[in-house]
Write a protein that holds these residues in place. Structure first.
Motif, PDB file in Angstrom:
ATOM      1  N   ALA A  16      49.030 -32.239  51.417  1.00 36.32           N
ATOM      2  CA  ALA A  16      49.446 -30.944  50.624  1.00 36.32           C
ATOM      3  C   ALA A  16      50.838 -30.661  51.228  1.00 36.32           C
ATOM      4  O   ALA A  16      51.122 -30.613  52.230  1.00 36.32           O
ATOM      5  CB  ALA A  16      48.421 -29.900  50.701  1.00 36.32           C
TER       6      ALA A  16
ATOM      7  N   GLU B  23      50.667 -23.309  49.201  1.00 35.00           N
ATOM      8  CA  GLU B  23      50.178 -24.823  49.416  1.00 35.00           C
ATOM      9  C   GLU B  23      50.113 -25.288  47.730  1.00 35.00           C
ATOM     10  O   GLU B  23      49.522 -24.878  47.143  1.00 35.00           O
ATOM     11  CB  GLU B  23      49.044 -24.816  50.133  1.00 35.00           C
ATOM     12  N   SER B  24      50.531 -26.536  47.882  1.00 33.27           N
ATOM     13  CA  SER B  24      50.644 -27.318  46.641  1.00 33.27           C
ATOM     14  C   SER B  24      49.901 -28.614  46.873  1.00 33.27           C
ATOM     15  O   SER B  24      50.292 -29.427  47.586  1.00 33.27           O
ATOM     16  CB  SER B  24      51.857 -27.734  45.772  1.00 33.27           C
ATOM     17  N   ALA B  25      48.700 -29.047  46.452  1.00 30.62           N
ATOM     18  CA  ALA B  25      48.097 -30.244  46.635  1.00 30.62           C
ATOM     19  C   ALA B  25      48.853 -31.544  46.151  1.00 30.62           C
ATOM     20  O   ALA B  25      49.384 -31.299  45.159  1.00 30.62           O
ATOM     21  CB  ALA B  25      46.422 -30.433  45.990  1.00 30.62           C
TER      22      ALA B  25
END
Length: 205
Positions: free
Chosen positions: A91, A109-111
């Motif tokens: 992430a 947060e970006s997966a």
């Protein structure tokens, strides 16, 4: 022929999403999709619709990355906080800048999803292009875009726009994005028109 667009998805985006999903990964397991264009050209709205058409893809906004002091000098932070972890299948975790308070006040947060959309002025910059599966350019002239942006932001942001416009001009003069776009996007009365760009078009229509 384009796919029928699902309810809530603007016309033209279902077929584009299918086309982008078929591209090979470009940043580790991720298909990183860049959405660039002049400030005020409609990138954020388009990116939100495209993310929905992609099944809820994460959107990384460059307005969260840039700062008053680093309008365009944010690439090293972007590389370490976004590109490096995504390329490892992890992430991305990055600071979110508050343009009113003038400081980073949150983290996001970006997966490492199948597709991740990066939108903002400079999303197609030279240092970022090797990581992109496709670069889309919002095809609205600078003058029209800036007029829309000023109208949207109102008199309170007039001084910011006075500083922003020469900075954007200098950025694109030194590091143009449009010549490298695989697809051009034009907003229509109903949905979007997607056309081949100056560079090799992304994927199969």
């Amino acid at each position: 022929m384009d796919d029928p667009d699902a309810p809530g998805i603007p016309e033209g985006l279902s077929g584009l999403a299918r086309r982008l999903r078929a591209l090979p990964p470009s940043c580790g397991p991720v298909r990183l999709i860049g959405v660039d264009g002049h400030a005020g050209s409609g990138k954020s709205t388009f990116a939100r619709h495209l993310a929905a058409a992609l099944g809820g893809a994460p959107v990384i906004r460059l307005d969260d990355i840039a700062t008053h002091d680093e309008l365009f000098d944010w690439m090293e932070r972007f590389r370490s906080e976004v590109l490096a972890p995504l390329s490892r299948g992890e992430a991305a975790r990055y600071g979110v800048y508050d343009w009113v308070r003038g400081e980073f006040t949150a983290r996001r947060e970006s997966a490492p999803a199948h597709a991740v959309v990066v939108e903002g002025v400079g999303a197609g910059r030279r240092a970022l292009r090797p990581y992109l599966a496709c670069l889309l350019w919002m095809d609205l002239t600078a003058g029209h875009s800036w007029a829309r942006g000023r109208l949207r932001d109102g008199p309170a942001q007039a001084a910011f726009w006075d500083d922003w416009i020469p900075a954007e001009r200098a950025h694109f003069a030194a590091d143009p994005s449009r010549p490298h776009a695989g697809l051009l996007v034009r907003a229509c009365a109903e949905g979007y028109e997607v056309l081949p760009g100056p560079a090799e078009p992304c994927g199969t229509p």
